[in-house]
Design a protein around this motif. Structure first.
Motif, PDB file in Angstrom:
ATOM      1  N   ARG A  25       0.837  -1.201   0.000  1.00  0.00           N
ATOM      2  CA  ARG A  25       0.000   0.000   0.000  1.00  0.00           C
ATOM      3  C   ARG A  25       0.870   1.248   0.000  1.00  0.00           C
ATOM      4  O   ARG A  25       0.602   2.199  -0.757  1.00  0.00           O
ATOM      5  CB  ARG A  25      -0.939   0.014   1.211  1.00  0.00           C
ATOM      6  N   GLU A  26       1.906   1.285   0.823  1.00  0.00           N
ATOM      7  CA  GLU A  26       2.794   2.445   0.875  1.00  0.00           C
ATOM      8  C   GLU A  26       3.470   2.675  -0.478  1.00  0.00           C
ATOM      9  O   GLU A  26       3.592   3.814  -0.927  1.00  0.00           O
ATOM     10  CB  GLU A  26       3.829   2.279   1.978  1.00  0.00           C
ATOM     11  N   LYS A  27       3.884   1.599  -1.129  1.00  0.00           N
ATOM     12  CA  LYS A  27       4.499   1.718  -2.454  1.00  0.00           C
ATOM     13  C   LYS A  27       3.484   2.250  -3.461  1.00  0.00           C
ATOM     14  O   LYS A  27       3.794   3.140  -4.262  1.00  0.00           O
ATOM     15  CB  LYS A  27       5.047   0.367  -2.917  1.00  0.00           C
ATOM     16  N   ALA A  28       2.265   1.727  -3.413  1.00  0.00           N
ATOM     17  CA  ALA A  28       1.219   2.180  -4.337  1.00  0.00           C
ATOM     18  C   ALA A  28       0.895   3.657  -4.105  1.00  0.00           C
ATOM     19  O   ALA A  28       0.684   4.408  -5.061  1.00  0.00           O
ATOM     20  CB  ALA A  28      -0.043   1.326  -4.173  1.00  0.00           C
ATOM     21  N   GLU A  29       0.891   4.101  -2.853  1.00  0.00           N
ATOM     22  CA  GLU A  29       0.628   5.507  -2.560  1.00  0.00           C
ATOM     23  C   GLU A  29       1.731   6.400  -3.131  1.00  0.00           C
ATOM     24  O   GLU A  29       1.438   7.466  -3.677  1.00  0.00           O
ATOM     25  CB  GLU A  29       0.496   5.726  -1.052  1.00  0.00           C
ATOM     26  N   ARG A  30       2.983   5.971  -3.008  1.00  0.00           N
ATOM     27  CA  ARG A  30       4.089   6.751  -3.589  1.00  0.00           C
ATOM     28  C   ARG A  30       3.961   6.821  -5.109  1.00  0.00           C
ATOM     29  O   ARG A  30       4.156   7.886  -5.708  1.00  0.00           O
ATOM     30  CB  ARG A  30       5.442   6.156  -3.187  1.00  0.00           C
ATOM     31  N   GLU A  31       3.606   5.697  -5.732  1.00  0.00           N
ATOM     32  CA  GLU A  31       3.425   5.673  -7.188  1.00  0.00           C
ATOM     33  C   GLU A  31       2.265   6.566  -7.607  1.00  0.00           C
ATOM     34  O   GLU A  31       2.346   7.270  -8.615  1.00  0.00           O
ATOM     35  CB  GLU A  31       3.202   4.240  -7.669  1.00  0.00           C
ATOM     36  N   GLU A  32       1.191   6.545  -6.825  1.00  0.00           N
ATOM     37  CA  GLU A  32       0.028   7.369  -7.132  1.00  0.00           C
ATOM     38  C   GLU A  32       0.389   8.852  -7.030  1.00  0.00           C
ATOM     39  O   GLU A  32       0.039   9.648  -7.909  1.00  0.00           O
ATOM     40  CB  GLU A  32      -1.107   7.021  -6.171  1.00  0.00           C
ATOM     41  N   GLU A  33       1.083   9.229  -5.976  1.00  0.00           N
ATOM     42  CA  GLU A  33       1.496  10.624  -5.813  1.00  0.00           C
ATOM     43  C   GLU A  33       2.389  11.070  -6.968  1.00  0.00           C
ATOM     44  O   GLU A  33       2.214  12.169  -7.501  1.00  0.00           O
ATOM     45  CB  GLU A  33       2.224  10.810  -4.485  1.00  0.00           C
ATOM     46  N   ALA A  34       3.313  10.218  -7.383  1.00  0.00           N
ATOM     47  CA  ALA A  34       4.190  10.551  -8.506  1.00  0.00           C
ATOM     48  C   ALA A  34       3.384  10.694  -9.795  1.00  0.00           C
ATOM     49  O   ALA A  34       3.658  11.585 -10.612  1.00  0.00           O
ATOM     50  CB  ALA A  34       5.277   9.479  -8.666  1.00  0.00           C
ATOM     51  N   ALA A  35       2.377   9.853  -9.985  1.00  0.00           N
ATOM     52  CA  ALA A  35       1.544   9.933 -11.184  1.00  0.00           C
ATOM     53  C   ALA A  35       0.737  11.229 -11.197  1.00  0.00           C
ATOM     54  O   ALA A  35       0.566  11.855 -12.253  1.00  0.00           O
ATOM     55  CB  ALA A  35       0.614   8.718 -11.269  1.00  0.00           C
ATOM     56  N   VAL A  36       0.262  11.662 -10.049  1.00  0.00           N
ATOM     57  CA  VAL A  36      -0.471  12.924  -9.974  1.00  0.00           C
ATOM     58  C   VAL A  36       0.459  14.082 -10.314  1.00  0.00           C
ATOM     59  O   VAL A  36       0.103  14.982 -11.082  1.00  0.00           O
ATOM     60  CB  VAL A  36      -1.121  13.118  -8.580  1.00  0.00           C
ATOM     61  N   VAL A  37       1.674  14.059  -9.773  1.00  0.00           N
ATOM     62  CA  VAL A  37       2.652  15.113 -10.090  1.00  0.00           C
ATOM     63  C   VAL A  37       2.915  15.136 -11.589  1.00  0.00           C
ATOM     64  O   VAL A  37       2.918  16.206 -12.215  1.00  0.00           O
ATOM     65  CB  VAL A  37       3.960  14.916  -9.278  1.00  0.00           C
ATOM     66  N   ARG A  38       3.126  13.964 -12.196  1.00  0.00           N
ATOM     67  CA  ARG A  38       3.366  13.900 -13.648  1.00  0.00           C
ATOM     68  C   ARG A  38       2.174  14.439 -14.427  1.00  0.00           C
ATOM     69  O   ARG A  38       2.338  15.175 -15.403  1.00  0.00           O
ATOM     70  CB  ARG A  38       3.692  12.471 -14.080  1.00  0.00           C
ATOM     71  N   ALA A  39       0.970  14.082 -14.002  1.00  0.00           N
ATOM     72  CA  ALA A  39      -0.224  14.560 -14.686  1.00  0.00           C
ATOM     73  C   ALA A  39      -0.323  16.083 -14.597  1.00  0.00           C
ATOM     74  O   ALA A  39      -0.612  16.752 -15.595  1.00  0.00           O
ATOM     75  CB  ALA A  39      -1.477  13.907 -14.091  1.00  0.00           C
ATOM     76  N   ARG A  40      -0.066  16.634 -13.434  1.00  0.00           N
ATOM     77  CA  ARG A  40      -0.114  18.089 -13.273  1.00  0.00           C
ATOM     78  C   ARG A  40       0.961  18.765 -14.121  1.00  0.00           C
ATOM     79  O   ARG A  40       0.698  19.762 -14.780  1.00  0.00           O
ATOM     80  CB  ARG A  40       0.051  18.473 -11.798  1.00  0.00           C
ATOM     81  N   GLU A  41       2.176  18.196 -14.106  1.00  0.00           N
ATOM     82  CA  GLU A  41       3.260  18.767 -14.907  1.00  0.00           C
ATOM     83  C   GLU A  41       2.946  18.693 -16.403  1.00  0.00           C
ATOM     84  O   GLU A  41       3.403  19.530 -17.172  1.00  0.00           O
ATOM     85  CB  GLU A  41       4.580  18.070 -14.600  1.00  0.00           C
ATOM     86  N   ALA A  42       2.170  17.701 -16.799  1.00  0.00           N
ATOM     87  CA  ALA A  42       1.775  17.544 -18.201  1.00  0.00           C
ATOM     88  C   ALA A  42       0.585  18.431 -18.556  1.00  0.00           C
ATOM     89  O   ALA A  42       0.154  18.444 -19.707  1.00  0.00           O
ATOM     90  CB  ALA A  42       1.448  16.078 -18.494  1.00  0.00           C
ATOM     91  N   GLY A  43       0.045  19.149 -17.588  1.00  0.00           N
ATOM     92  CA  GLY A  43      -1.034  20.083 -17.861  1.00  0.00           C
ATOM     93  C   GLY A  43      -2.420  19.616 -17.490  1.00  0.00           C
ATOM     94  O   GLY A  43      -3.400  20.305 -17.786  1.00  0.00           O
ATOM     95  N   ALA A  44      -2.537  18.464 -16.851  1.00  0.00           N
ATOM     96  CA  ALA A  44      -3.864  17.984 -16.449  1.00  0.00           C
ATOM     97  C   ALA A  44      -4.417  18.881 -15.346  1.00  0.00           C
ATOM     98  O   ALA A  44      -3.705  19.261 -14.415  1.00  0.00           O
ATOM     99  CB  ALA A  44      -3.787  16.546 -15.955  1.00  0.00           C
TER     100      ALA A  44
END
Length: 83
Positions: A25-44
């Motif tokens: 779960r902790e690993k999945a949360e870190r991956e999720e947070e990184a994906a949100v950062v990437r999405a925001r950086e990509a303009g989402a």
């Protein structure tokens, strides 16, 4: 002839499974947070990110937006300890 294999400990097995689930779960949360950062950086937008989770824009921001750094404070004249 007696077996030399240790007796299974259901409590230890259950605790091991719990620890494994926690680490995943902790690993999945870190991956999720990184994906949100990437999405925001990509303009989402927050609205689009929220839609992925069935949340409003505000709900997504509350869930994922990192708190802002607190502004540095300087003591006012009445707060100084001049003793």
């Amino acid at each position: 002839m007696a077996s030399t294999e240790p007796t299974p400990d259901p409590r230890a097995d259950a605790l091991q499974a719990l620890d494994t689930a926690r680490r995943r779960r902790e690993k999945a949360e870190r991956e999720e947070e990184a994906a949100v950062v990437r999405a925001r950086e990509a303009g989402a937008s927050w609205a689009r990110i929220g839609a992925v989770y069935g949340l409003t824009k505000q709900g997504a921001q509350q869930r994922f937006k990192r708190p802002a750094e607190p502004a540095p404070t300087t003591p006012s004249a009445g707060d100084r300890d001049d003793s």
